[in-house]
Each structure stands twice: as C-alpha cells, then as structure tokens.
Motif scaffolding. Sequence first.
Motif, PDB file in Angstrom:
ATOM      1  N   PRO A  81       4.911  -2.985  12.509  1.00 41.60           N
ATOM      2  CA  PRO A  81       4.555  -1.643  12.036  1.00 41.60           C
ATOM      3  C   PRO A  81       3.158  -1.654  11.438  1.00 41.60           C
ATOM      4  O   PRO A  81       2.852  -2.487  10.585  1.00 41.60           O
ATOM      5  CB  PRO A  81       5.628  -1.346  10.987  1.00 41.60           C
ATOM      6  N   SER A  82       2.309  -0.757  11.906  1.00 37.83           N
ATOM      7  CA  SER A  82       0.906  -0.784  11.511  1.00 37.83           C
ATOM      8  C   SER A  82       0.466   0.601  11.059  1.00 37.83           C
ATOM      9  O   SER A  82       0.723   1.585  11.768  1.00 37.83           O
ATOM     10  CB  SER A  82       0.049  -1.253  12.694  1.00 37.83           C
ATOM     11  N   PRO A  83      -0.156   0.733   9.868  1.00 32.93           N
ATOM     12  CA  PRO A  83      -0.555  -0.365   8.990  1.00 32.93           C
ATOM     13  C   PRO A  83       0.635  -0.951   8.230  1.00 32.93           C
ATOM     14  O   PRO A  83       1.535  -0.232   7.814  1.00 32.93           O
ATOM     15  CB  PRO A  83      -1.539   0.305   8.025  1.00 32.93           C
ATOM     16  N   ALA A  84       0.626  -2.272   8.077  1.00 30.29           N
ATOM     17  CA  ALA A  84       1.707  -2.966   7.391  1.00 30.29           C
ATOM     18  C   ALA A  84       1.638  -2.678   5.894  1.00 30.29           C
ATOM     19  O   ALA A  84       0.561  -2.680   5.294  1.00 30.29           O
ATOM     20  CB  ALA A  84       1.600  -4.465   7.656  1.00 30.29           C
ATOM     21  N   ARG A  85       2.795  -2.447   5.301  1.00 30.06           N
ATOM     22  CA  ARG A  85       2.881  -2.080   3.884  1.00 30.06           C
ATOM     23  C   ARG A  85       3.611  -3.159   3.092  1.00 30.06           C
ATOM     24  O   ARG A  85       4.519  -3.810   3.599  1.00 30.06           O
ATOM     25  CB  ARG A  85       3.596  -0.733   3.738  1.00 30.06           C
ATOM     26  N   GLU A  86       3.239  -3.283   1.843  1.00 36.08           N
ATOM     27  CA  GLU A  86       3.768  -4.345   0.995  1.00 36.08           C
ATOM     28  C   GLU A  86       5.283  -4.270   0.823  1.00 36.08           C
ATOM     29  O   GLU A  86       5.945  -5.295   0.625  1.00 36.08           O
ATOM     30  CB  GLU A  86       3.109  -4.304  -0.398  1.00 36.08           C
ATOM     31  N   GLU A  87       5.841  -3.075   0.878  1.00 28.38           N
ATOM     32  CA  GLU A  87       7.279  -2.911   0.615  1.00 28.38           C
ATOM     33  C   GLU A  87       8.159  -3.218   1.819  1.00 28.38           C
ATOM     34  O   GLU A  87       9.389  -3.204   1.710  1.00 28.38           O
ATOM     35  CB  GLU A  87       7.571  -1.486   0.140  1.00 28.38           C
TER      36      GLU A  87
END
Length: 392
Positions: A149-155
């Motif tokens: 998944p882009s943009p990749a998220r910290e959560e």
Amino acid sequence: MPIHREFPNVMTETNSKTAFVTGGNGITGSAIVEYLVNNTKAEEWQRIITTSRSPFKNAVSDPRIEFIALDFTNPPEVLIEKMRDVCNDVTHTYFSSYVHRDDFQELNIANCALFENFLNALTAVAPNLASVTLQTGGKHYGVHLSPVPSPAREEEPRRAATVDNFYYPQEDFLIAKQRGQNWSWNVVRPEAIIGTTMKPNGMNSALTYALYILTCKDSGEEPKMPTNQIYWNGYDDCSYAPLIADLTLFVSTNSGCANQAFNVTNGDYFCWRYMWPRLTAYFGIQTSSEHDFQQTSIKIGDPHLEIALKEWATNEKRKVWDRLCDDMKCPEAKGTWDAGTWQYQDWVFGRTWSATLSMSKARRYGYKGYVDSFEAFVETFEKMKKLKQIPS
C-alpha cells in the motif's frame, strides 16, 4: 543553489543535553552532527559525542564534538569499559550504524547484535538517558519485496518477517528495553537516502547516478535510466540526509512524539520519466522523457531490468571514469568508482511497483520540514564536487 526549506528547528526541551551519535562517518550520522553544530548552541546541547569504527571526519568543527572509536560488534562488557567515562551524561542518542554481510541471514544476525550490544552498553553507562532514536527505513514495509500500500503509513500492520529484514527485531528490542524506564524511544524510517559524507559512501544512490551519467557522457553513450517501463512511469520519493536529521531532532526532543515511529521523506513525490532527464541535464546531457522499452508486457511484482548496472560497470567503464577524472583535473575522484552501488541500484530500479512513504503522521505531530527532491539532488552533487568526489 538556494533551496526552499521549512526546517522548523523546534525543540521543546530546555535542559542542556548531550548527544551521542553513532555512525558518525555515515550519511545520516554525519548529517545529525552537522545539524547540531549549525542549529544549536552550547546552552541547548553541551556535548556532541560521535563514534564510528574508522577515524572520524566531518565537514564541520565545533569544540562540543568529541569522538570515541567504538566497534559495536564487541560485546556490551567491552563497550561499557570504553563508554563509561565518556558517555556518563548522555541524554539523547541516535543510532544509524550498520554492518554489511553478503549472506542475508548473517546480515540479519550481525545487525541485530550490533544494536543490542550498543543499547545494552549505553543504558548501563548513561543514568540520565532521556531518548533513544533508531533509524530503520522503508524496508520495514516490505517495499523491497513486492507491491505494498502506497504511500506506506506507520500504523499499518507488519508484513511477515524475512531473513534479510533486521528492522523488526531491532525495533522490538528497543521497545522491550524501554519498558519501565525513564527514557523514551523513537524509530525514524527514511526512504532512499541521499546526501554526502567526507569520503564517498556507497549507501547513497545519488553517487551511483553521478558515476553512471558522467561516464556515459564521456564515452558518448546515452545515459538511459536503467529500469523498466512500470518504474519509469511510476512515482517515487527519497530522503535528504539534512532533512532526516531535522526530523530526528524534532521527534526526539518533543515529548508529544515519545514512543512513536515516524516516516521521513522530503515531502514530495516525483515521476522518474521527468526526474531522470532533469538529472542528466544537470550534468550537461539531454535525455528524453520518452523511453522506448523493449519489454512492455511486464507483470507488476516481477522485477525486470533492461540495463543491469552490475553488468554495465565493467573494467572498461572504470578506465573511462579514470580518464575523465584526469581530463577534468580531478584525480582525487578516481576512487569514487569503488563506492558505486551497482547491484543495489539494479535492485531498486528493477522493481515493477511504486513504493512511497506517507508523511501525514509527522505533519499531524507538528513537523513542517520539506525539501524539493530535485534541488536536494543538485545540492548533493554540488557538495560532491566540492569534496572532489566527482569532477566539476
């Protein structure tokens, strides 16, 4: 070239602090040292301790800088003896050390031990420790393996652990070690770091771009971007070392950011079909955003290259580079060739998927830093010229 930045330089802690920066000769470590020298005063940061396995060299000087030679492959008891007197008043530490192994399993084991030895020793000698920041990167999200998944998220939840990814065990060790302690942790995750060090550093894509483009130019070869149709038309991002330093200091000195992981990229996205011609134009050679690829029916997720830099970078090309350096009266740059990361760049440009990181979390926490990626490349190349790492 002036660069538009919004580097906040916001530090909410007011007590005098002592920084301990590992990997002082690396791209991020040297950038953090330089940031502290250029943006803080002795009343804020009384000491800047840095370490590496090789003699320390940096572009800045400051009476606050202290160097200690440490090898974190040594066990904690050995490190403690060397660190006890020097690191007694350390409050904030920044870990970006790395040891390379060709075998993935050995790489994982070695870098996990590297960080564990460091942290076990540090916590034994620094009673006033307030913050520990670990740098990992986009590999946390599996961007090196397949589409994510882009943009990749910290959560986002972690992907399955792989033999070449030591980021998970490093992060887990940090969090477990912090439980019940007075200090806090941060993890900083950059993507495709660019920057400069006093000696050519192979963990730097910008250096490989310069070697490739300049050698092609001198030999009359068109420097086509060595990639595939999907990556050429996709979107990417990168992380400029001074900006990484800025965010690292921001999150580690703001209590609201404690015990959190943060992505850090320049804040923009770009398409390689338009970025690559701008990079070649900087070096004085015109290339087109129209690229005729031989293979157009590529399955997303299956790596593919039409030009492999590992095969391109022959001894004959090395001779071209050496001759170019002599012709441009920059013989000091000949050794830069040895820092070219041809195989690594093949891995990056061979991806058939885009992989970017989100900066939304950092923005929510009040961070406003931003650098235009093309201008970051230009500033990096200009610094390399001044250091005589590439001809000017």
